[in-house]
Scaffold this motif. Structure first.
Motif, mmCIF file in Angstrom:
data_model
loop_
_atom_site.group_PDB
_atom_site.id
_atom_site.type_symbol
_atom_site.label_atom_id
_atom_site.label_comp_id
_atom_site.label_asym_id
_atom_site.label_seq_id
_atom_site.Cartn_x
_atom_site.Cartn_y
_atom_site.Cartn_z
ATOM 1 N N ASP A 70 -25.157 39.457 -52.217
ATOM 2 C CA ASP A 70 -24.169 39.994 -51.011
ATOM 3 C C ASP A 70 -23.343 41.008 -51.922
ATOM 4 N N ARG A 71 -23.374 42.290 -51.589
ATOM 5 C CA ARG A 71 -22.705 43.135 -52.312
ATOM 6 C C ARG A 71 -21.296 43.597 -51.513
ATOM 7 N N ASP A 72 -21.095 42.922 -50.404
ATOM 8 C CA ASP A 72 -19.875 43.091 -49.528
ATOM 9 C C ASP A 72 -18.486 42.251 -50.112
ATOM 10 N N VAL A 73 -18.955 41.274 -50.971
ATOM 11 C CA VAL A 73 -17.854 40.376 -51.689
ATOM 12 C C VAL A 73 -17.667 40.686 -53.106
ATOM 13 N N SER A 74 -16.713 40.253 -53.438
ATOM 14 C CA SER A 74 -16.216 40.383 -54.894
ATOM 15 C C SER A 74 -16.943 39.506 -55.740
ATOM 16 N N ALA A 75 -17.007 39.593 -57.039
ATOM 17 C CA ALA A 75 -17.557 38.634 -58.174
ATOM 18 C C ALA A 75 -16.800 37.322 -58.126
ATOM 19 N N ALA A 76 -15.499 37.323 -57.772
ATOM 20 C CA ALA A 76 -14.686 36.133 -57.688
ATOM 21 C C ALA A 76 -14.950 35.261 -56.484
ATOM 22 N N THR A 77 -15.294 36.171 -55.303
ATOM 23 C CA THR A 77 -15.492 35.266 -54.038
ATOM 24 C C THR A 77 -17.048 34.893 -54.296
ATOM 25 N N LYS A 78 -17.880 35.332 -54.829
ATOM 26 C CA LYS A 78 -19.096 34.812 -55.040
ATOM 27 C C LYS A 78 -19.155 33.757 -55.942
ATOM 28 N N VAL A 79 -18.517 33.625 -56.944
ATOM 29 C CA VAL A 79 -18.234 32.347 -57.723
ATOM 30 C C VAL A 79 -17.674 31.401 -57.278
ATOM 31 N N LEU A 80 -16.729 31.665 -56.175
ATOM 32 C CA LEU A 80 -15.940 30.617 -55.759
ATOM 33 C C LEU A 80 -17.071 29.946 -54.556
ATOM 34 N N LYS A 81 -17.677 30.712 -53.651
ATOM 35 C CA LYS A 81 -18.693 30.188 -52.908
ATOM 36 C C LYS A 81 -19.964 29.637 -53.503
ATOM 37 N N LEU A 82 -20.187 29.933 -54.647
ATOM 38 C CA LEU A 82 -21.316 29.019 -55.341
ATOM 39 C C LEU A 82 -20.839 27.890 -55.941
ATOM 40 N N SER A 83 -19.812 27.927 -56.244
ATOM 41 C CA SER A 83 -18.952 26.622 -56.800
ATOM 42 C C SER A 83 -18.874 25.674 -55.808
ATOM 43 N N GLU A 84 -18.660 25.783 -54.496
ATOM 44 C CA GLU A 84 -18.628 25.225 -53.383
ATOM 45 C C GLU A 84 -19.966 24.661 -52.869
ATOM 46 N N LEU A 85 -20.959 25.587 -52.987
ATOM 47 C CA LEU A 85 -22.457 25.153 -52.761
ATOM 48 C C LEU A 85 -22.829 24.085 -53.796
ATOM 49 N N ALA A 86 -22.345 24.322 -55.105
ATOM 50 C CA ALA A 86 -22.758 23.265 -55.905
ATOM 51 C C ALA A 86 -22.190 21.821 -55.889
ATOM 52 N N ALA A 87 -21.030 21.987 -55.123
ATOM 53 C CA ALA A 87 -20.185 20.599 -54.767
ATOM 54 C C ALA A 87 -21.009 20.028 -53.680
ATOM 55 N N ALA A 88 -21.936 20.342 -53.007
ATOM 56 C CA ALA A 88 -22.377 19.698 -51.781
ATOM 57 C C ALA A 88 -23.082 18.543 -52.406
ATOM 58 N N ASP A 89 -23.109 17.341 -51.579
ATOM 59 C CA ASP A 89 -24.078 16.427 -51.959
ATOM 60 C C ASP A 89 -25.272 16.593 -51.882
ATOM 61 N N ASP A 90 -26.117 15.851 -52.830
ATOM 62 C CA ASP A 90 -27.706 15.874 -53.085
ATOM 63 C C ASP A 90 -28.111 15.669 -51.684
#
Length: 294
Positions: free
Chosen positions: A31-51
């Motif tokens: 996603d080129r419309d968001v900053s690197a910091a936002t990407k990192v935050l969203k990816l961290s939230e995704l990783a926190a999802a239950d298996d």
């Protein structure tokens, strides 16, 4: 060819009613419309999802593979953008991998994925255990062990590849002039050759104890790094030991030149001209640290 790709990109689109975790991670990463910091935050939230729940062997295996691929994308960003969640996400990947192995679902792709991330974290023994049947390929490029020479925890440090040994050494930026070059791509190669071809510029870099450093990355090409070092012994590339310890550097921009004087960052130059000319900004930066080209 460059030494690094920030993250593996897949163009495969699955015809599932809901996007898989890996697909979601790739969508965030691209996603080129968001900053690197936002990407990192969203990816961290995704990783926190239950298996995903295991409702059958095939579905359970596929869910674990999907989770591992997602965590690979997450870790790619963790390493490059120096997040504090590397160890957490690596532990999550280990858990998914171990469960996949227990279920008999580990294949070469999953083994390579884990080995890449263990190598990026410099867990050499774990990485080698993941590649027992592949000597001479990825496993053959890893050092057999790490040794620590003049290393102080918490200070920026690099790994020097010396055959089968990886030597970890800390860097002192607090005394005198110092140049740190974030390197690891074909443009870095162009810059290194231009500096090497100018006796005065080469001497200025030597006097400023220039250190060429590639980020620890789960997409690092150790073969290319070893080839670079054999080709340019005066400008060898080291590899960051812990990216988080290099607080002044931005590993997402390659090449970048950082000019320090007595611990203070006084100038930064990014990129290198396509025509191979020496950037005026770089010459000005050398002047600021007292190493003007004569």
């Amino acid at each position: 060819m460059g030494l690094f790709v920030l993250m593996p990109i897949s163009c495969c689109v699955l015809a599932a009613p809901h996007r898989l975790l890996h697909e979601q991670a790739l969508a965030i990463a691209k996603d080129r419309d968001v900053s690197a910091a936002t990407k990192v935050l969203k990816l961290s939230e995704l990783a926190a999802a239950d298996d995903p729940g295991d409702s059958g062997l095939a579905q359970g295996l596929n869910a674990l593979r999907d989770r591992l691929k997602m965590l690979d994308v997450v870790l790619a960003h963790d390493f490059i953008f120096r997040t504090d969640d590397v160890d957490l996400h690596l532990a999550q990947a280990r858990m998914a991998f171990n469960e996949l192995e227990r279920m008999g679902g580990v294949d070469p792709e999953m083994r390579d994925l884990m080995a890449r991330n263990q190598t990026a974290a410099w867990n050499i023994e774990d990485a080698r255990l993941l590649l027992p049947e592949r000597p001479g390929k990825e496993g053959g490029l890893l050092p057999d062990k790490l040794v620590f020479d003049d290393y102080t925890a918490g200070r920026p440090a690099y790994v020097r590849l010396d055959g089968d040994i990886g030597t970890v050494t800390s860097v002192d930026l607090t005394k005198g002039p110092r140049i740190i070059v974030v390197a690891g791509c074909h443009i870095s190669d162009r810059a290194a050759m231009a500096i090497n071809d100018s006796p005065a510029l080469k001497q200025a870099f030597e006097d400023a104890r220039a250190l060429w450093v590639a980020p620890a990355s789960n997409s690092a090409d150790l073969k290319a790094i070893r080839a670079w070092n054999a080709r340019m012994p005066d400008q060898k590339i080291m590899i960051s030991y812990r990216n988080n310890e290099w607080t002044a550097l931005d590993f997402s921009v390659i090449p970048s030149f950082y000019f320090f004087r007595d611990g203070e960052l006084v100038a930064e130059v990014q990129g290198w001209p396509a025509d191979g000319s020496i950037p005026d900004e770089l010459l000005q930066a050398l002047t600021r640290i007292g190493k003007a080209r004569e």
